[in-house]
Design a protein around this motif. Structure first.
Motif, PDB file in Angstrom:
ATOM      1  N   PRO A  42       3.954  84.903  40.513  1.00 41.03           N
ATOM      2  CA  PRO A  42       3.371  83.512  40.959  1.00 41.03           C
ATOM      3  C   PRO A  42       4.091  82.801  42.094  1.00 41.03           C
ATOM      4  CG  PRO A  42       3.805  83.583  38.618  1.00 41.03           C
ATOM      5  CD  PRO A  42       4.259  84.774  39.339  1.00 41.03           C
ATOM      6  N   GLU A  43       3.452  82.071  43.063  1.00 38.14           N
ATOM      7  CA  GLU A  43       4.096  81.212  43.637  1.00 38.14           C
ATOM      8  C   GLU A  43       4.692  79.987  43.127  1.00 38.14           C
ATOM      9  OE1 GLU A  43       1.680  80.312  47.406  1.00 38.14           O
ATOM     10  OE2 GLU A  43       0.954  82.160  47.536  1.00 38.14           O
ATOM     11  N   ILE A  44       5.660  79.355  43.925  1.00 42.60           N
ATOM     12  CA  ILE A  44       6.159  78.088  43.170  1.00 42.60           C
ATOM     13  C   ILE A  44       5.154  77.118  42.480  1.00 42.60           C
ATOM     14  CG2 ILE A  44       7.758  75.923  43.679  1.00 42.60           C
ATOM     15  CD1 ILE A  44       9.263  77.825  45.445  1.00 42.60           C
ATOM     16  N   TRP A  45       4.168  76.874  43.309  1.00 40.55           N
ATOM     17  CA  TRP A  45       3.162  75.651  42.971  1.00 40.55           C
ATOM     18  C   TRP A  45       2.228  76.287  41.527  1.00 40.55           C
ATOM     19  CZ3 TRP A  45      -2.013  76.654  42.476  1.00 40.55           C
ATOM     20  CH2 TRP A  45      -2.580  77.553  43.147  1.00 40.55           C
ATOM     21  N   GLN A  46       2.168  77.639  41.733  1.00 44.41           N
ATOM     22  CA  GLN A  46       1.552  78.217  40.442  1.00 44.41           C
ATOM     23  C   GLN A  46       2.497  78.195  39.251  1.00 44.41           C
ATOM     24  OE1 GLN A  46       0.661  81.959  42.779  1.00 44.41           O
ATOM     25  NE2 GLN A  46      -1.526  81.710  42.917  1.00 44.41           N
ATOM     26  N   LYS A  47       3.530  78.298  39.510  1.00 49.23           N
ATOM     27  CA  LYS A  47       4.366  78.306  38.341  1.00 49.23           C
ATOM     28  C   LYS A  47       4.415  76.758  37.908  1.00 49.23           C
ATOM     29  CE  LYS A  47       7.721  81.932  39.644  1.00 49.23           C
ATOM     30  NZ  LYS A  47       9.052  82.238  39.994  1.00 49.23           N
ATOM     31  N   GLU A  48       4.423  76.125  38.515  1.00 51.10           N
ATOM     32  CA  GLU A  48       4.538  74.462  38.364  1.00 51.10           C
ATOM     33  C   GLU A  48       2.900  74.186  37.531  1.00 51.10           C
ATOM     34  OE1 GLU A  48       3.992  70.119  39.822  1.00 51.10           O
ATOM     35  OE2 GLU A  48       4.812  71.476  41.271  1.00 51.10           O
ATOM     36  N   MET A  49       2.040  74.656  37.917  1.00 52.52           N
ATOM     37  CA  MET A  49       0.644  74.607  37.405  1.00 52.52           C
ATOM     38  C   MET A  49       0.588  75.165  35.821  1.00 52.52           C
ATOM     39  SD  MET A  49      -3.448  75.382  38.688  1.00 52.52           S
ATOM     40  CE  MET A  49      -3.328  73.984  39.489  1.00 52.52           C
ATOM     41  N   LEU A  50       1.262  76.300  35.854  1.00 53.02           N
ATOM     42  CA  LEU A  50       1.342  77.080  34.718  1.00 53.02           C
ATOM     43  C   LEU A  50       2.195  76.115  33.481  1.00 53.02           C
ATOM     44  CD1 LEU A  50       0.376  79.654  32.849  1.00 53.02           C
ATOM     45  CD2 LEU A  50       2.439  80.514  33.696  1.00 53.02           C
ATOM     46  N   LYS A  72      -1.629  77.585  21.908  1.00 49.91           N
ATOM     47  CA  LYS A  72      -0.497  78.568  22.373  1.00 49.91           C
ATOM     48  C   LYS A  72      -0.536  78.392  23.793  1.00 49.91           C
ATOM     49  CE  LYS A  72      -0.867  81.645  18.545  1.00 49.91           C
ATOM     50  NZ  LYS A  72      -1.390  83.188  18.186  1.00 49.91           N
ATOM     51  N   ALA A  73       0.826  78.711  24.418  1.00 49.21           N
ATOM     52  CA  ALA A  73       0.847  78.825  25.738  1.00 49.21           C
ATOM     53  C   ALA A  73      -0.118  79.938  26.387  1.00 49.21           C
ATOM     54  CB  ALA A  73       2.318  79.044  26.278  1.00 49.21           C
ATOM     55  N   VAL A  74      -0.698  79.454  27.626  1.00 53.33           N
ATOM     56  CA  VAL A  74      -1.434  80.735  28.434  1.00 53.33           C
ATOM     57  C   VAL A  74      -0.351  81.498  29.119  1.00 53.33           C
ATOM     58  CG1 VAL A  74      -3.738  79.844  28.321  1.00 53.33           C
ATOM     59  CG2 VAL A  74      -1.989  79.041  29.952  1.00 53.33           C
ATOM     60  N   LYS A  75      -0.324  82.795  29.553  1.00 51.13           N
ATOM     61  CA  LYS A  75       0.357  83.521  30.085  1.00 51.13           C
ATOM     62  C   LYS A  75      -0.084  83.762  31.678  1.00 51.13           C
ATOM     63  CE  LYS A  75       2.313  86.103  26.361  1.00 51.13           C
ATOM     64  NZ  LYS A  75       2.224  87.535  25.636  1.00 51.13           N
ATOM     65  N   TRP A  76       0.557  83.848  32.734  1.00 52.94           N
ATOM     66  CA  TRP A  76      -0.015  83.911  34.050  1.00 52.94           C
ATOM     67  C   TRP A  76      -0.580  85.421  34.223  1.00 52.94           C
ATOM     68  CZ3 TRP A  76      -1.050  81.202  38.103  1.00 52.94           C
ATOM     69  CH2 TRP A  76      -1.430  81.871  39.223  1.00 52.94           C
TER      70      TRP A  76
END
Length: 174
Positions: A42-50, A72-76
């Motif tokens: 994932p791109e940086i912004w996608q990691k931030e969104m996750l 529970k947390a969702v996974k990318w």
């Protein structure tokens, strides 16, 4: 000798492009892998969104009048991100926002086309939001979108094309 040098240079300059032209066709050029088969981090912004979505899920929240318990947390998932990218691209290209694609497609069809075998699936869309934080907070402030982020999903993908944002949540078929 000085007079033949310009003639030799002219000949070389004339032949050299043809040499590279034919050389270029004598070796096979490897084809790039199809984008859906290439896995990307994932791109940086996608990691931030996750991270922001998982933070919200860990705390639980109120979606309108409905209290949502922690989840529970969702996974990318890159396949879901590709489905999100396809819809974001469609909205951008055709200048609209909505959950139906310009062809009339729905989220389940788009996720199927991307190659994800899902049990449950949902999406959030947004337009003209400047930051990841703004997108997530906007969805949190909308009861239906908030409930999507807080749903019992296992995986998430997201994409942004131009001013169009798409989140896709799903759980795989067991």
């Amino acid at each position: 000798m000085f007079q033949t040098m310009p003639l030799m240079q002219t000949m070389i300059q004339s032949i050299l492009p043809l040499f590279f032209f034919f050389i270029g066709f004598s070796f096979p050029i490897p084809k790039q892998a199809h984008s859906s088969s290439v896995k990307h981090a994932p791109e940086i912004w996608q990691k931030e969104m996750l991270q922001r979505v998982n933070s919200l899920r860990a705390q639980g929240c109120r979606c309108g009048r409905k209290k949502m318990p922690p989840q529970k947390a969702v996974k990318w998932n890159e396949t879901l991100a590709q489905a999100a990218h396809g819809h974001a691209s469609d909205m951008h290209r055709n200048d609209f926002i909505g959950h139906r694609g310009s062809s009339g497609s729905r989220i389940g069809e788009r996720v199927d086309r991307a190659g994800y075998n899902w049990q449950t699936v949902a999406e959030n869309v947004a337009w003209n939001v400047q930051t990841v934080q703004g997108a997530v907070l906007g969805w949190k402030d909308s009861p239906a979108h908030c409930q999507t982020m807080m749903g019992k999903y296992q995986e998430m993908g997201a994409a942004k094309v131009g001013a169009y944002w798409v989140q896709v949540f799903a759980s795989p078929m067991k």
